[in-house]
Scaffold this motif. Structure first.
Motif, mmCIF file in Angstrom:
data_model
loop_
_atom_site.group_PDB
_atom_site.id
_atom_site.type_symbol
_atom_site.label_atom_id
_atom_site.label_comp_id
_atom_site.label_asym_id
_atom_site.label_seq_id
_atom_site.Cartn_x
_atom_site.Cartn_y
_atom_site.Cartn_z
ATOM 1 N N GLU A 238 -11.717 6.019 -7.832
ATOM 2 C CA GLU A 238 -12.702 5.135 -7.209
ATOM 3 C C GLU A 238 -12.059 4.367 -6.061
ATOM 4 N N PRO A 239 -12.877 3.942 -5.077
ATOM 5 C CA PRO A 239 -12.335 3.296 -3.873
ATOM 6 C C PRO A 239 -11.458 2.084 -4.154
ATOM 7 N N ALA A 240 -11.805 1.286 -5.163
ATOM 8 C CA ALA A 240 -11.027 0.073 -5.439
ATOM 9 C C ALA A 240 -9.578 0.413 -5.764
ATOM 10 N N LEU A 241 -9.375 1.507 -6.477
ATOM 11 C CA LEU A 241 -8.012 1.920 -6.807
ATOM 12 C C LEU A 241 -7.267 2.395 -5.558
ATOM 13 N N GLY A 242 -8.001 3.008 -4.647
ATOM 14 C CA GLY A 242 -7.380 3.441 -3.397
ATOM 15 C C GLY A 242 -6.922 2.264 -2.570
ATOM 16 N N ARG A 243 -7.722 1.201 -2.560
ATOM 17 C CA ARG A 243 -7.338 0.010 -1.799
ATOM 18 C C ARG A 243 -6.137 -0.683 -2.437
ATOM 19 N N ILE A 244 -6.042 -0.631 -3.753
ATOM 20 C CA ILE A 244 -4.853 -1.157 -4.430
ATOM 21 C C ILE A 244 -3.625 -0.353 -4.021
ATOM 22 N N ARG A 245 -3.789 0.945 -3.916
ATOM 23 C CA ARG A 245 -2.682 1.815 -3.508
ATOM 24 C C ARG A 245 -2.227 1.484 -2.086
ATOM 25 N N LEU A 246 -3.198 1.241 -1.196
ATOM 26 C CA LEU A 246 -2.846 0.867 0.177
ATOM 27 C C LEU A 246 -2.118 -0.473 0.200
ATOM 28 N N GLN A 247 -2.565 -1.421 -0.638
ATOM 29 C CA GLN A 247 -1.892 -2.726 -0.687
ATOM 30 C C GLN A 247 -0.462 -2.576 -1.190
ATOM 31 N N TRP A 248 -0.260 -1.660 -2.128
ATOM 32 C CA TRP A 248 1.102 -1.398 -2.621
ATOM 33 C C TRP A 248 1.986 -0.985 -1.451
ATOM 34 N N TRP A 249 1.450 -0.153 -0.573
ATOM 35 C CA TRP A 249 2.240 0.292 0.579
ATOM 36 C C TRP A 249 2.425 -0.816 1.612
ATOM 37 N N ARG A 250 1.431 -1.676 1.780
ATOM 38 C CA ARG A 250 1.623 -2.828 2.664
ATOM 39 C C ARG A 250 2.796 -3.676 2.168
ATOM 40 N N ASP A 251 2.798 -3.937 0.875
ATOM 41 C CA ASP A 251 3.871 -4.748 0.299
ATOM 42 C C ASP A 251 5.216 -4.038 0.413
ATOM 43 N N ALA A 252 5.210 -2.732 0.188
ATOM 44 C CA ALA A 252 6.464 -1.964 0.263
ATOM 45 C C ALA A 252 7.038 -1.993 1.674
ATOM 46 N N ILE A 253 6.178 -1.830 2.684
ATOM 47 C CA ILE A 253 6.639 -1.869 4.069
ATOM 48 C C ILE A 253 7.166 -3.258 4.413
ATOM 49 N N ALA A 254 6.453 -4.296 3.975
ATOM 50 C CA ALA A 254 6.914 -5.668 4.232
ATOM 51 C C ALA A 254 8.303 -5.882 3.643
ATOM 52 N N GLU A 255 8.527 -5.377 2.445
ATOM 53 C CA GLU A 255 9.828 -5.520 1.808
ATOM 54 C C GLU A 255 10.909 -4.761 2.567
ATOM 55 N N CYS A 256 10.545 -3.612 3.139
ATOM 56 C CA CYS A 256 11.518 -2.863 3.937
ATOM 57 C C CYS A 256 12.048 -3.710 5.091
ATOM 58 N N TYR A 257 11.153 -4.488 5.710
ATOM 59 C CA TYR A 257 11.562 -5.315 6.845
ATOM 60 C C TYR A 257 12.257 -6.604 6.395
ATOM 61 N N GLU A 258 12.156 -6.897 5.106
ATOM 62 C CA GLU A 258 12.863 -8.063 4.559
ATOM 63 C C GLU A 258 14.211 -7.669 3.975
ATOM 64 N N GLY A 259 14.527 -6.358 4.054
ATOM 65 C CA GLY A 259 15.805 -5.880 3.539
ATOM 66 C C GLY A 259 15.868 -5.762 2.034
ATOM 67 N N ASN A 260 14.700 -5.587 1.420
ATOM 68 C CA ASN A 260 14.663 -5.550 -0.057
ATOM 69 C C ASN A 260 13.712 -4.449 -0.507
ATOM 70 N N SER A 261 14.025 -3.204 -0.178
ATOM 71 C CA SER A 261 13.116 -2.096 -0.465
ATOM 72 C C SER A 261 13.076 -1.790 -1.951
ATOM 73 N N ARG A 262 11.868 -1.466 -2.432
ATOM 74 C CA ARG A 262 11.692 -1.156 -3.850
ATOM 75 C C ARG A 262 12.137 0.274 -4.150
ATOM 76 N N ARG A 263 12.426 0.530 -5.416
ATOM 77 C CA ARG A 263 12.890 1.848 -5.830
ATOM 78 C C ARG A 263 11.721 2.836 -5.825
ATOM 79 N N HIS A 264 11.767 3.758 -4.878
ATOM 80 C CA HIS A 264 10.722 4.784 -4.731
ATOM 81 C C HIS A 264 11.307 5.884 -3.873
ATOM 82 N N GLN A 265 10.990 7.130 -4.192
ATOM 83 C CA GLN A 265 11.638 8.253 -3.509
ATOM 84 C C GLN A 265 11.275 8.382 -2.032
ATOM 85 N N VAL A 266 10.196 7.743 -1.608
ATOM 86 C CA VAL A 266 9.857 7.731 -0.177
ATOM 87 C C VAL A 266 10.252 6.408 0.451
#
Length: 276
Positions: free
Chosen positions: A52-80
């Motif tokens: 359902e769309p709501a889950l897709g938007r949660i997935r996109l938010q996960w990536w927003r947070d992941a990218i933000a962390e990359c620029y903060e020098g604190n990347s989360r454990r994930h193969q990509v």
């Protein structure tokens, strides 16, 4: 499987055209390109991965947070995420381009069709156009003329991909053709969902193909040597469009679906000479 091998395997399996173009990049840049393209796959396949769309938007938010962390020098454990974080740091990749791609992907979860054809072009620009700009940065090119052409190449690639993948997009619940554009060609949602060829549909697909090609030609500047790998999708886009013309621009013709034969050979001369 280490992270870089995982990214390359994902791109080779699910985005084989970009995989082939990346092979023409210098060896020191290939792993970073694969990480970037694997990130794009994570977003592009989100619509199919959720119920359902709501889950897709949660997935996109996960990536927003992941990218933000990359620029903060604190990347989360994930193969990509981790190889992508390394690429971001190594090349100083522009964060706003990542944000633009993720924000544009919200459209994938909107049940309302786009309004105008310009909206579809803008979506292609924000997603594949921005992705190609990031590829250009990995290749070490930051030049306005090259950026303009790279954006156009990415945009055209997405537009051609939309008409080639029309059946798949419809089957996964998306509305790939804008509402006003369908009305212009006398297309109804019911006719589109029937997955049957019609003259109206073929005429609409032909117009998108011509718009894509004109967009590419209007923005084209002969690429510099370092920029060439980011421009190679233009060669394949033109070839895919030519193949579609041979089927009367019927997006449901099975001959339009397989990857082009001899892709590597098609790209050798452009990659070596810059002649497209």
């Amino acid at each position: 499987m280490d992270d870089h091998t995982y990214c390359a395997a994902q791109v080779r399996t699910w985005d084989s055209d970009r995989y082939v173009t990346a092979l023409f990049a210098p060896a020191r840049h290939r792993a970073d390109l694969m990480a970037l393209y694997a990130f794009n796959l994570e977003l592009a396949r989100s619509r199919e991965a959720v119920s359902e769309p709501a889950l897709g938007r949660i997935r996109l938010q996960w990536w927003r947070d992941a990218i933000a962390e990359c620029y903060e020098g604190n990347s989360r454990r994930h193969q990509v995420v981790q190889p992508l974080a390394a690429a971001i740091e190594r090349h100083g990749l522009s964060r706003h381009l990542f944000d633009r791609i993720i924000d544009a992907r919200e459209i994938d979860f909107d049940p309302t069709p786009l309004g105008r054809l310009d909206d579809l072009v803008a979506y292609a620009d924000a997603t594949a156009g921005s992705l190609n700009l990031l590829a250009l940065e990995i290749l070490g090119v930051r030049n306005f003329e090259m950026e303009k052409t790279a954006t156009a190449v990415g945009t055209v690639w997405a537009l051609i991909g939309t008409i080639r993948g029309l059946k798949h997009l419809l089957l996964t619940g998306r509305h790939p053709l804008p509402r006003e554009f369908m009305q212009k060609h006398g297309l109804t949602s019911a006719a589109l969902q029937s997955l049957k060829r019609s003259d109206e549909l073929c005429n609409a697909v032909e117009e998108i193909g011509h718009i894509a090609l004109n967009h590419l030609n209007d923005s084209w500047v002969k690429p510099s040597g370092k920029a060439l790998p980011a421009m190679l999708p233009a060669v394949l886009a033109r070839a895919y469009l030519k193949r579609m013309a041979g089927t009367g621009y019927n997006p449901y013709d099975e001959r339009n679906l397989p990857p082009l034969p001899y892709r590597t050979w098609r790209l050798i001369i452009p990659a070596l000479t810059g002649r497209f």
